[in-house]
Design an enzyme around this catalytic site. Structure first.
Site, PDB file in Angstrom:
ATOM      1  N   HIS A  38       0.850  -1.191   0.000  1.00  4.72           N
ATOM      2  CA  HIS A  38       0.000   0.000   0.000  1.00  4.72           C
ATOM      3  C   HIS A  38       0.880   1.232   0.000  1.00  4.72           C
ATOM      4  O   HIS A  38       1.923   1.262   0.638  1.00  4.72           O
ATOM      5  CB  HIS A  38      -0.882   0.001   1.256  1.00  4.72           C
ATOM      6  CG  HIS A  38      -1.914   1.082   1.236  1.00  4.72           C
ATOM      7  ND1 HIS A  38      -3.125   0.916   0.612  1.00  4.72           N
ATOM      8  CD2 HIS A  38      -1.917   2.335   1.728  1.00  4.72           C
ATOM      9  CE1 HIS A  38      -3.825   2.027   0.734  1.00  4.72           C
ATOM     10  NE2 HIS A  38      -3.110   2.910   1.408  1.00  4.72           N
ATOM     11  N   ASP A  61     -14.568   3.673   7.500  1.00  2.96           N
ATOM     12  CA  ASP A  61     -13.553   4.537   6.886  1.00  2.96           C
ATOM     13  C   ASP A  61     -14.176   5.407   5.796  1.00  2.96           C
ATOM     14  O   ASP A  61     -13.796   6.564   5.631  1.00  2.96           O
ATOM     15  CB  ASP A  61     -12.408   3.707   6.304  1.00  2.96           C
ATOM     16  CG  ASP A  61     -11.316   4.609   5.731  1.00  2.96           C
ATOM     17  OD1 ASP A  61     -10.769   5.418   6.517  1.00  2.96           O
ATOM     18  OD2 ASP A  61     -11.054   4.555   4.517  1.00  2.96           O
ATOM     19  N   ARG A 100     -13.594  13.750   6.935  1.00  2.00           N
ATOM     20  CA  ARG A 100     -12.267  14.359   7.134  1.00  2.00           C
ATOM     21  C   ARG A 100     -11.918  15.255   5.957  1.00  2.00           C
ATOM     22  O   ARG A 100     -11.367  16.341   6.122  1.00  2.00           O
ATOM     23  CB  ARG A 100     -11.200  13.260   7.289  1.00  2.00           C
ATOM     24  CG  ARG A 100     -11.240  12.587   8.642  1.00  2.00           C
ATOM     25  CD  ARG A 100     -10.430  11.303   8.614  1.00  2.00           C
ATOM     26  NE  ARG A 100      -9.041  11.540   8.319  1.00  2.00           N
ATOM     27  CZ  ARG A 100      -8.245  10.677   7.681  1.00  2.00           C
ATOM     28  NH1 ARG A 100      -8.704   9.501   7.293  1.00  2.00           N
ATOM     29  NH2 ARG A 100      -6.991  10.968   7.456  1.00  2.00           N
ATOM     30  N   SER A 152      -6.973   4.721   9.207  1.00  2.00           N
ATOM     31  CA  SER A 152      -7.685   4.597   7.932  1.00  2.00           C
ATOM     32  C   SER A 152      -6.994   3.557   7.039  1.00  2.00           C
ATOM     33  O   SER A 152      -7.636   2.650   6.496  1.00  2.00           O
ATOM     34  CB  SER A 152      -7.718   5.977   7.254  1.00  2.00           C
ATOM     35  OG  SER A 152      -8.057   5.879   5.908  1.00  2.00           O
ATOM     36  N   LYS A 186      -8.117  -0.890   6.657  1.00  2.00           N
ATOM     37  CA  LYS A 186      -8.439  -1.495   5.353  1.00  2.00           C
ATOM     38  C   LYS A 186      -7.479  -2.643   5.033  1.00  2.00           C
ATOM     39  O   LYS A 186      -7.877  -3.677   4.506  1.00  2.00           O
ATOM     40  CB  LYS A 186      -8.388  -0.428   4.258  1.00  2.00           C
ATOM     41  CG  LYS A 186      -9.559   0.544   4.341  1.00  2.00           C
ATOM     42  CD  LYS A 186      -9.486   1.648   3.309  1.00  2.00           C
ATOM     43  CE  LYS A 186      -8.417   2.655   3.620  1.00  2.00           C
ATOM     44  NZ  LYS A 186      -8.510   3.930   2.957  1.00  2.00           N
TER      45      LYS A 186
HETATM   46  N1  URA Z   1      -4.962   6.938   2.415  1.00  2.00           N
HETATM   47  C1  URA Z   1      -5.994   6.412   3.129  1.00  2.00           C
HETATM   48  O1  URA Z   1      -6.544   5.386   2.787  1.00  2.00           O
HETATM   49  N2  URA Z   1      -6.395   7.088   4.239  1.00  2.00           N
HETATM   50  C2  URA Z   1      -5.831   8.237   4.645  1.00  2.00           C
HETATM   51  O2  URA Z   1      -6.243   8.776   5.651  1.00  2.00           O
HETATM   52  C3  URA Z   1      -4.758   8.767   3.886  1.00  2.00           C
HETATM   53  C4  URA Z   1      -4.322   8.077   2.769  1.00  2.00           C
END
Ligand code: URA
Length: 399
Positions: free
Chosen positions: A51, A130, A137, A152, A156
């Site tokens: 990621h 999220d 946000r 966040s 995931k």
């Molecule tokens: N990527 C995400 O999935 N969440 C964030 O808060 C910032 C980058």
């Protein structure tokens, strides 16, 4: 919870921060807001994932997936769309005619079992908390908090079920984390969250002070991915891809260390198996892997160096914003993406240039958009009489 209470919660966290235990609790609650996948049990093997925290020209997953799978390691990933000036893997994949990003969880698992590789959109029921929090946000100026970003991303990743995760934490102008200290804090928090959930995690802190590779824009980035899998990619991008593959293969059940992982990844590029794996993957998700079916923009404008010398900096946000305004990204949530347009930064930091030499190319739908973007891209470049100090693409590895 109603939006107004969640928005107030985000603002409170933004100003007061969360300690470690609170960040664990938030991440855990977010994971439990929806379904989770046990990839290990479903595939019957150790599965790896990567990621990135988001950058400009960041097509790393598109090259890493086929290489890792060509080396015999299953790679199953759920990706996101572009956010602001940063591009999203799903938007890039959708420039490929026919490519389906929406597979059911069962189709996703079957494809990882059959061909060792699938990259899809996040299933609707994976960490729904999220989706809510992120949307709020975004519009309450509370994106930029280390605990909220870590929770966040890691909620995931943990819910999506890979055993081992390589996190590419971007640092610099084009990234959420502008300084190496902030990037380290985010990396360490994400490592802790991953370990707490029983996952192996490594973080690579990588340079996002200039766009990654040459291409910024969806179909242009797919072309650069294919070139990289053919062994003809830009040096910085190829280095980042090999380094991520080395970590992922070392985490895998192949029983290799990073040095031989890197060697295997490089061989998969050299012997054509990575490119063959890319083609199998794109076809499995309904797409046409041929390069000549990718959309092309009608107007291509060269950007020339006004002076000779060396490129000393390329503002990543400015290039990302120029590409976004050409149509490569969304200015509002519901905008359609133009997959053909974007920018090629042909000269990178440290390159010598002659006055009048082409340093970049703008790919646009019309002349007016091309002129505006060419001015913006030129303004993103800084020149100097002497070469700047070389910065490696991988700045630091933690974990
Ligand atoms: N990527 C995400 O999935 N969440 C964030 O808060 C910032 C980058």
């Amino acid at each position: 919870m109603p939006d107004y209470q969640l928005a107030a919660f985000c603002m409170a966290v933004y100003f007061r921060g969360l300690d470690g235990a609170e960040t664990f609790a938030l991440t855990d609650a977010m994971i439990r807001s929806g379904e989770t996948i046990d990839l290990h049990a479903a595939i019957g093997r150790k599965v790896v994932d990567k990621h990135s925290t988001g950058g400009v020209g960041d097509k790393t997953s598109l090259a890493v997936g086929p290489i890792v799978a060509a080396c015999g390691v299953p790679f199953g990933k759920m990706s996101g769309r572009g956010l602001g000036h940063t591009g999203g893997t799903l938007d890039k994949l959708e420039s490929i005619p026919g490519f389906r990003i929406e597979l059911t969880t069962e189709e996703f698992l079957q494809q990882v079992r059959d061909i060792g590789l699938a990259i899809i959109g996040q299933s609707a029921n994976l960490v729904p908390a999220d989706k809510l929090l992120y949307g709020l946000r975004d519009v309450t100026a509370t994106v930029d908090n280390v605990s909220l970003i870590a929770a966040s991303i890691m909620s995931k990743k943990i819910a999506a079920g890979a055993d081992a995760i390589v996190l590419d934490v971007k640092v610099g102008d084009g990234a959420f984390m502008k300084t190496i200290e902030d990037a380290r804090e985010l990396a360490e928090m994400m490592l802790e969250l991953g370990r707490h959930a029983g996952r192996e995690v490594a973080c690579v802190l990588t340079d996002m002070d200039q766009p990654l590779g040459h291409a910024v824009g969806n179909a242009l980035e797919i072309r650069e991915t294919i070139a990289t899998l053919r062994g003809e990619g830009p040096a910085d991008f190829t280095e980042l891809v090999l380094s991520a593959c080395a970590h992922l293969l070392a985490f895998s059940d192949l029983g290799v260390d990073e040095v031989s992982g890197r060697g295997r990844a490089a061989s998969a590029i050299r012997d054509g198996s990575a490119l063959a794996q890319y083609e199998r993957w794109i076809e499995a998700q309904g797409g046409d892997p041929a390069e000549d079916v990718l959309p092309t923009a009608p107007v291509v404008r060269d950007v020339k160096a006004p002076t000779g010398g060396f490129v000393s900096a390329i503002g990543a946000v400015d290039v990302g914003t120029a590409a976004l305004r050409l149509g490569a990204g969304r200015q509002t949530k519901d905008d359609d993406i133009d997959h053909a347009v974007g920018v090629l930064c042909l000269k990178k930091r440290g390159d010598a240039v002659d006055a009048g030499e082409t340093i970049a190319q703008v790919h646009a739908q019309d002349k007016q958009a091309a002129d505006r973007a060419a001015d913006e891209v030129l303004a993103a470049y800084t020149f100097a009489d002497e070469a700047p100090q070389a910065t490696p693409i991988v700045l630091e590895t933690i974990g």
